[in-house]
Design an enzyme around this catalytic site. Structure first.
Site, PDB file in Angstrom:
ATOM      1  N   HIS A  53      38.118  33.740  29.412  1.00 15.44           N
ATOM      2  CA  HIS A  53      39.453  33.840  30.003  1.00 15.44           C
ATOM      3  C   HIS A  53      39.773  32.511  30.692  1.00 15.44           C
ATOM      4  O   HIS A  53      38.855  31.824  31.177  1.00 15.44           O
ATOM      5  CB  HIS A  53      39.506  34.973  31.028  1.00 15.44           C
ATOM      6  CG  HIS A  53      39.685  36.323  30.422  1.00 15.44           C
ATOM      7  ND1 HIS A  53      39.983  37.440  31.167  1.00 15.44           N
ATOM      8  CD2 HIS A  53      39.606  36.731  29.132  1.00 15.44           C
ATOM      9  CE1 HIS A  53      40.084  38.491  30.356  1.00 15.44           C
ATOM     10  NE2 HIS A  53      39.854  38.081  29.125  1.00 15.44           N
ATOM     11  N   GLU A  55      40.868  31.833  33.596  1.00 10.51           N
ATOM     12  CA  GLU A  55      40.340  31.732  34.962  1.00 10.51           C
ATOM     13  C   GLU A  55      38.857  31.354  34.957  1.00 10.51           C
ATOM     14  O   GLU A  55      38.396  30.561  35.783  1.00 10.51           O
ATOM     15  CB  GLU A  55      40.470  33.074  35.711  1.00 10.51           C
ATOM     16  CG  GLU A  55      41.872  33.614  35.838  1.00 10.51           C
ATOM     17  CD  GLU A  55      42.197  34.604  34.722  1.00 10.51           C
ATOM     18  OE1 GLU A  55      42.037  34.277  33.533  1.00 10.51           O
ATOM     19  OE2 GLU A  55      42.655  35.715  35.066  1.00 10.51           O
ATOM     20  N   CYS A  83      41.866  40.105  35.709  1.00 10.73           N
ATOM     21  CA  CYS A  83      41.132  41.340  35.392  1.00 10.73           C
ATOM     22  C   CYS A  83      39.901  41.451  36.298  1.00 10.73           C
ATOM     23  O   CYS A  83      39.638  40.568  37.115  1.00 10.73           O
ATOM     24  CB  CYS A  83      40.721  41.339  33.919  1.00 10.73           C
ATOM     25  SG  CYS A  83      39.357  40.198  33.565  1.00 10.73           S
ATOM     26  N   CYS A  86      37.383  38.486  36.045  1.00  9.55           N
ATOM     27  CA  CYS A  86      37.825  37.250  36.694  1.00  9.55           C
ATOM     28  C   CYS A  86      37.899  37.405  38.210  1.00  9.55           C
ATOM     29  O   CYS A  86      37.535  36.478  38.946  1.00  9.55           O
ATOM     30  CB  CYS A  86      39.159  36.818  36.109  1.00  9.55           C
ATOM     31  SG  CYS A  86      39.009  36.342  34.362  1.00  9.55           S
TER      32      CYS A  86
END
Lengths: 151, 151
Positions: A53, A55, A83, A86
Protein backbone atom coordinates in the site's frame (compact mmCIF):
# COMPACT_ATOMS: atom_id res chain seq x y z
CA UNK A 1 6.14 21.64 2.60
CA UNK A 2 2.70 22.84 3.73
CA UNK A 3 -0.29 20.55 4.44
CA UNK A 4 -2.15 21.65 1.30
CA UNK A 5 0.79 20.97 -0.97
CA UNK A 6 1.51 17.59 0.63
CA UNK A 7 -2.05 16.28 0.38
CA UNK A 8 -2.26 17.51 -3.24
CA UNK A 9 0.94 15.58 -3.96
CA UNK A 10 -0.59 12.46 -2.37
CA UNK A 11 -3.54 12.84 -4.77
CA UNK A 12 -1.12 13.16 -7.71
CA UNK A 13 0.48 9.90 -6.56
CA UNK A 14 -2.98 8.30 -6.49
CA UNK A 15 -3.54 9.34 -10.12
CA UNK A 16 -0.14 7.92 -11.11
CA UNK A 17 -1.05 4.64 -9.39
CA UNK A 18 -4.24 4.43 -11.48
CA UNK A 19 -2.18 4.78 -14.67
CA UNK A 20 -0.14 1.75 -13.51
CA UNK A 21 -3.35 -0.25 -13.01
CA UNK A 22 -3.16 -0.04 -9.24
CA UNK A 23 -6.02 0.92 -6.92
CA UNK A 24 -5.37 4.67 -6.85
CA UNK A 25 -4.17 5.58 -3.38
CA UNK A 26 -1.20 7.89 -2.86
CA UNK A 27 0.83 8.94 0.15
CA UNK A 28 3.49 11.46 1.16
CA UNK A 29 5.68 11.47 4.25
CA UNK A 30 7.15 14.68 5.65
CA UNK A 31 9.84 14.83 8.31
CA UNK A 32 9.46 16.69 11.60
CA UNK A 33 11.04 19.70 9.84
CA UNK A 34 8.49 19.57 7.00
CA UNK A 35 10.98 18.21 4.44
CA UNK A 36 9.77 15.61 1.95
CA UNK A 37 10.96 12.16 3.03
CA UNK A 38 9.02 9.96 0.62
CA UNK A 39 6.10 9.94 -1.81
CA UNK A 40 4.42 7.07 -3.63
CA UNK A 41 1.35 5.14 -4.61
CA UNK A 42 0.07 1.57 -4.39
CA UNK A 43 2.34 -1.00 -6.10
CA UNK A 44 0.61 -4.23 -5.05
CA UNK A 45 0.22 -5.66 -8.56
CA UNK A 46 3.56 -4.37 -9.85
CA UNK A 47 5.59 -5.68 -6.90
CA UNK A 48 3.39 -8.77 -6.35
CA UNK A 49 3.39 -7.67 -2.73
CA UNK A 50 0.09 -7.73 -0.79
CA UNK A 51 1.55 -5.25 1.71
CA UNK A 52 2.58 -2.65 -0.90
CA UNK A 53 0.00 0.00 0.00
CA UNK A 54 1.11 3.60 -0.62
CA UNK A 55 1.35 4.27 3.13
CA UNK A 56 3.53 1.20 3.77
CA UNK A 57 5.89 2.09 0.94
CA UNK A 58 6.38 5.67 2.09
CA UNK A 59 6.82 4.66 5.74
CA UNK A 60 9.46 2.11 4.74
CA UNK A 61 11.18 4.61 2.44
CA UNK A 62 11.05 7.27 5.16
CA UNK A 63 12.63 4.91 7.70
CA UNK A 64 15.40 4.17 5.20
CA UNK A 65 15.89 7.92 4.58
CA UNK A 66 16.14 8.60 8.32
CA UNK A 67 18.06 5.36 8.97
CA UNK A 68 15.66 4.81 11.85
CA UNK A 69 12.74 2.41 12.25
CA UNK A 70 10.91 5.12 14.21
CA UNK A 71 9.27 7.95 12.32
CA UNK A 72 8.75 10.16 15.37
CA UNK A 73 7.46 13.62 14.50
CA UNK A 74 6.70 12.80 10.87
CA UNK A 75 3.39 13.53 9.12
CA UNK A 76 1.82 11.01 6.75
CA UNK A 77 -0.57 12.36 4.09
CA UNK A 78 -2.83 9.85 2.35
CA UNK A 79 -5.53 10.25 -0.29
CA UNK A 80 -7.74 7.67 1.49
CA UNK A 81 -8.45 6.66 5.08
CA UNK A 82 -5.88 3.97 5.96
CA UNK A 83 -6.78 0.30 6.48
CA UNK A 84 -5.94 -1.79 9.57
CA UNK A 85 -2.56 -2.86 8.19
CA UNK A 86 -1.48 0.71 7.51
CA UNK A 87 -2.91 2.12 10.74
CA UNK A 88 -1.13 -0.63 12.67
CA UNK A 89 2.12 0.19 10.89
CA UNK A 90 1.73 3.89 11.71
CA UNK A 91 1.40 3.07 15.41
CA UNK A 92 4.46 0.81 15.24
CA UNK A 93 6.47 3.47 13.41
CA UNK A 94 5.39 6.25 15.81
CA UNK A 95 4.14 8.51 13.01
CA UNK A 96 3.30 11.85 14.64
CA UNK A 97 0.38 12.99 12.51
CA UNK A 98 -1.93 11.46 9.91
CA UNK A 99 -3.71 13.67 7.36
CA UNK A 100 -6.06 11.96 4.92
CA UNK A 101 -8.58 13.05 2.30
CA UNK A 102 -11.43 10.61 1.50
CA UNK A 103 -13.08 8.45 4.16
CA UNK A 104 -13.29 4.70 3.56
CA UNK A 105 -16.35 3.32 5.35
CA UNK A 106 -15.84 -0.11 3.71
CA UNK A 107 -12.19 -0.70 4.55
CA UNK A 108 -10.93 2.16 6.70
CA UNK A 109 -9.64 1.46 10.19
CA UNK A 110 -9.24 4.97 11.61
CA UNK A 111 -12.76 6.47 11.66
CA UNK A 112 -14.43 3.17 10.66
CA UNK A 113 -14.32 -0.55 11.47
CA UNK A 114 -11.82 -1.27 14.25
CA UNK A 115 -11.02 2.47 14.79
CA UNK A 116 -7.61 1.14 15.62
CA UNK A 117 -6.11 4.25 17.23
CA UNK A 118 -8.91 4.22 19.82
CA UNK A 119 -8.13 0.63 20.91
CA UNK A 120 -6.40 0.11 24.27
CA UNK A 121 -4.01 -2.27 22.44
CA UNK A 122 -2.81 0.63 20.27
CA UNK A 123 0.33 1.95 21.92
CA UNK A 124 0.93 5.07 19.84
CA UNK A 125 -1.75 7.35 18.39
CA UNK A 126 -0.89 9.90 15.73
CA UNK A 127 -2.85 13.14 15.64
CA UNK A 128 -5.53 12.48 13.00
CA UNK A 129 -6.96 15.07 10.58
CA UNK A 130 -9.37 14.45 7.76
CA UNK A 131 -9.16 17.24 5.17
CA UNK A 132 -12.53 17.91 3.54
CA UNK A 133 -10.98 20.16 0.87
CA UNK A 134 -9.48 17.17 -0.98
CA UNK A 135 -11.97 14.44 0.01
CA UNK A 136 -14.26 14.74 -3.03
CA UNK A 137 -11.40 14.71 -5.53
CA UNK A 138 -9.69 11.75 -3.84
CA UNK A 139 -12.95 9.79 -3.86
CA UNK A 140 -13.56 10.67 -7.49
CA UNK A 141 -10.13 9.29 -8.49
CA UNK A 142 -11.12 5.97 -6.91
CA UNK A 143 -14.63 5.90 -8.41
CA UNK A 144 -13.25 6.71 -11.88
CA UNK A 145 -10.78 3.86 -11.56
CA UNK A 146 -13.36 1.25 -10.58
CA UNK A 147 -15.87 2.54 -13.12
CA UNK A 148 -13.27 2.18 -15.92
CA UNK A 149 -12.30 -1.28 -14.71
CA UNK A 150 -15.93 -2.47 -14.73
CA UNK A 151 -16.59 -0.81 -18.10
CA UNK B 1 5.00 -30.07 6.45
CA UNK B 2 2.65 -30.83 9.35
CA UNK B 3 1.18 -28.23 11.73
CA UNK B 4 3.36 -29.35 14.65
CA UNK B 5 6.56 -29.14 12.65
CA UNK B 6 5.65 -25.74 11.19
CA UNK B 7 4.79 -24.10 14.50
CA UNK B 8 7.97 -25.55 16.05
CA UNK B 9 9.94 -24.00 13.18
CA UNK B 10 8.22 -20.64 13.84
CA UNK B 11 9.42 -20.90 17.47
CA UNK B 12 12.98 -21.64 16.26
CA UNK B 13 12.77 -18.48 14.12
CA UNK B 14 11.66 -16.55 17.21
CA UNK B 15 14.76 -17.78 19.10
CA UNK B 16 16.99 -16.76 16.18
CA UNK B 17 15.40 -13.31 16.19
CA UNK B 18 16.27 -12.92 19.89
CA UNK B 19 19.93 -13.69 19.10
CA UNK B 20 19.86 -10.82 16.59
CA UNK B 21 18.49 -8.47 19.28
CA UNK B 22 15.00 -8.45 17.79
CA UNK B 23 11.75 -8.96 19.72
CA UNK B 24 11.54 -12.75 19.34
CA UNK B 25 8.62 -13.53 17.06
CA UNK B 26 8.94 -16.07 14.26
CA UNK B 27 6.71 -17.11 11.38
CA UNK B 28 6.43 -19.81 8.73
CA UNK B 29 4.30 -19.81 5.59
CA UNK B 30 3.18 -23.06 3.96
CA UNK B 31 1.61 -23.29 0.53
CA UNK B 32 -1.77 -24.87 -0.15
CA UNK B 33 0.13 -28.15 -0.80
CA UNK B 34 1.91 -27.96 2.58
CA UNK B 35 5.27 -27.03 1.04
CA UNK B 36 7.45 -24.49 2.87
CA UNK B 37 7.19 -21.11 1.14
CA UNK B 38 8.99 -18.89 3.64
CA UNK B 39 10.27 -18.75 7.22
CA UNK B 40 11.67 -15.88 9.23
CA UNK B 41 11.71 -13.71 12.32
CA UNK B 42 11.42 -10.03 13.18
CA UNK B 43 14.06 -7.83 11.50
CA UNK B 44 12.81 -4.36 12.50
CA UNK B 45 16.09 -3.16 14.01
CA UNK B 46 18.32 -4.85 11.43
CA UNK B 47 16.40 -3.55 8.41
CA UNK B 48 15.43 -0.23 10.06
CA UNK B 49 11.93 -1.07 8.86
CA UNK B 50 9.00 -0.55 11.26
CA UNK B 51 6.92 -3.00 9.19
CA UNK B 52 9.45 -5.86 9.32
CA UNK B 53 7.46 -8.17 11.60
CA UNK B 54 8.06 -11.88 11.02
CA UNK B 55 4.57 -12.31 9.52
CA UNK B 56 5.03 -9.44 7.06
CA UNK B 57 8.39 -10.75 5.91
CA UNK B 58 7.13 -14.28 5.29
CA UNK B 59 3.97 -13.07 3.53
CA UNK B 60 6.07 -10.86 1.25
CA UNK B 61 8.57 -13.67 0.63
CA UNK B 62 5.72 -16.12 -0.03
CA UNK B 63 4.13 -13.76 -2.56
CA UNK B 64 7.49 -13.45 -4.32
CA UNK B 65 7.87 -17.26 -4.29
CA UNK B 66 4.39 -17.72 -5.80
CA UNK B 67 4.76 -14.64 -8.04
CA UNK B 68 1.30 -13.66 -6.85
CA UNK B 69 0.16 -10.96 -4.42
CA UNK B 70 -2.58 -13.33 -3.22
CA UNK B 71 -1.66 -16.12 -0.83
CA UNK B 72 -4.90 -18.05 -1.28
CA UNK B 73 -4.87 -21.43 0.48
CA UNK B 74 -1.66 -20.78 2.40
CA UNK B 75 -1.23 -21.29 6.16
CA UNK B 76 0.69 -18.81 8.28
CA UNK B 77 2.22 -20.10 11.55
CA UNK B 78 3.31 -17.50 14.10
CA UNK B 79 4.81 -17.82 17.57
CA UNK B 80 2.64 -14.91 18.83
CA UNK B 81 -0.85 -13.60 18.16
CA UNK B 82 -0.52 -11.11 15.27
CA UNK B 83 -0.95 -7.34 15.69
CA UNK B 84 -3.34 -5.14 13.67
CA UNK B 85 -0.79 -4.51 10.92
CA UNK B 86 -0.13 -8.21 10.39
CA UNK B 87 -3.79 -9.25 10.70
CA UNK B 88 -4.70 -6.56 8.16
CA UNK B 89 -2.00 -7.81 5.79
CA UNK B 90 -3.29 -11.40 6.14
CA UNK B 91 -6.76 -10.29 5.10
CA UNK B 92 -5.33 -8.36 2.14
CA UNK B 93 -3.20 -11.33 1.09
CA UNK B 94 -6.09 -13.81 1.44
CA UNK B 95 -4.13 -16.13 3.75
CA UNK B 96 -6.26 -19.26 4.21
CA UNK B 97 -5.38 -20.24 7.76
CA UNK B 98 -3.60 -18.66 10.72
CA UNK B 99 -2.06 -20.86 13.42
CA UNK B 100 -0.42 -19.10 16.36
CA UNK B 101 1.07 -20.13 19.71
CA UNK B 102 1.08 -17.48 22.47
CA UNK B 103 -1.75 -14.97 22.92
CA UNK B 104 -0.89 -11.26 23.09
CA UNK B 105 -3.48 -9.47 25.23
CA UNK B 106 -1.43 -6.24 25.08
CA UNK B 107 -0.91 -5.94 21.34
CA UNK B 108 -2.77 -8.77 19.61
CA UNK B 109 -5.52 -7.96 17.13
CA UNK B 110 -7.05 -11.38 16.50
CA UNK B 111 -8.45 -12.53 19.87
CA UNK B 112 -7.77 -9.16 21.56
CA UNK B 113 -8.11 -5.43 20.91
CA UNK B 114 -9.78 -4.76 17.56
CA UNK B 115 -10.39 -8.51 16.87
CA UNK B 116 -9.86 -7.47 13.30
CA UNK B 117 -11.15 -10.59 11.57
CA UNK B 118 -14.55 -10.09 13.26
CA UNK B 119 -14.94 -6.54 11.91
CA UNK B 120 -17.43 -5.96 9.08
CA UNK B 121 -14.66 -3.96 7.32
CA UNK B 122 -12.51 -7.10 7.17
CA UNK B 123 -13.12 -8.62 3.74
CA UNK B 124 -11.28 -11.93 4.13
CA UNK B 125 -11.08 -14.02 7.29
CA UNK B 126 -8.53 -16.82 7.60
CA UNK B 127 -9.44 -19.85 9.68
CA UNK B 128 -7.83 -19.12 13.07
CA UNK B 129 -6.32 -21.71 15.42
CA UNK B 130 -4.46 -21.05 18.64
CA UNK B 131 -2.22 -24.02 19.54
CA UNK B 132 -1.93 -24.46 23.30
CA UNK B 133 0.88 -27.04 22.94
CA UNK B 134 3.41 -24.34 21.98
CA UNK B 135 1.90 -21.33 23.77
CA UNK B 136 3.91 -21.61 27.01
CA UNK B 137 7.25 -22.03 25.21
CA UNK B 138 6.54 -19.13 22.80
CA UNK B 139 5.64 -16.88 25.73
CA UNK B 140 8.75 -17.94 27.63
CA UNK B 141 10.99 -16.97 24.67
CA UNK B 142 9.49 -13.46 24.83
CA UNK B 143 9.70 -13.17 28.62
CA UNK B 144 13.35 -14.34 28.61
CA UNK B 145 14.17 -11.72 25.99
CA UNK B 146 12.62 -8.81 27.88
CA UNK B 147 14.01 -10.02 31.21
CA UNK B 148 17.55 -10.11 29.74
CA UNK B 149 17.10 -6.68 28.18
CA UNK B 150 15.95 -5.14 31.48
CA UNK B 151 18.70 -6.93 33.43
Amino acid sequence: MEDGEAIALALEEAKSAALRGEVPVGAVLLGADGALLAQGGNRIVELKDPTAHAEMLVMRAGARALNNERLTGTTLYVSLEPCAMCAGAMAMARVGRLVFAACDPKGGAVLHGPRFFEQPTCHHRPVVEQVETHAAEAGEILRDFFRARRG
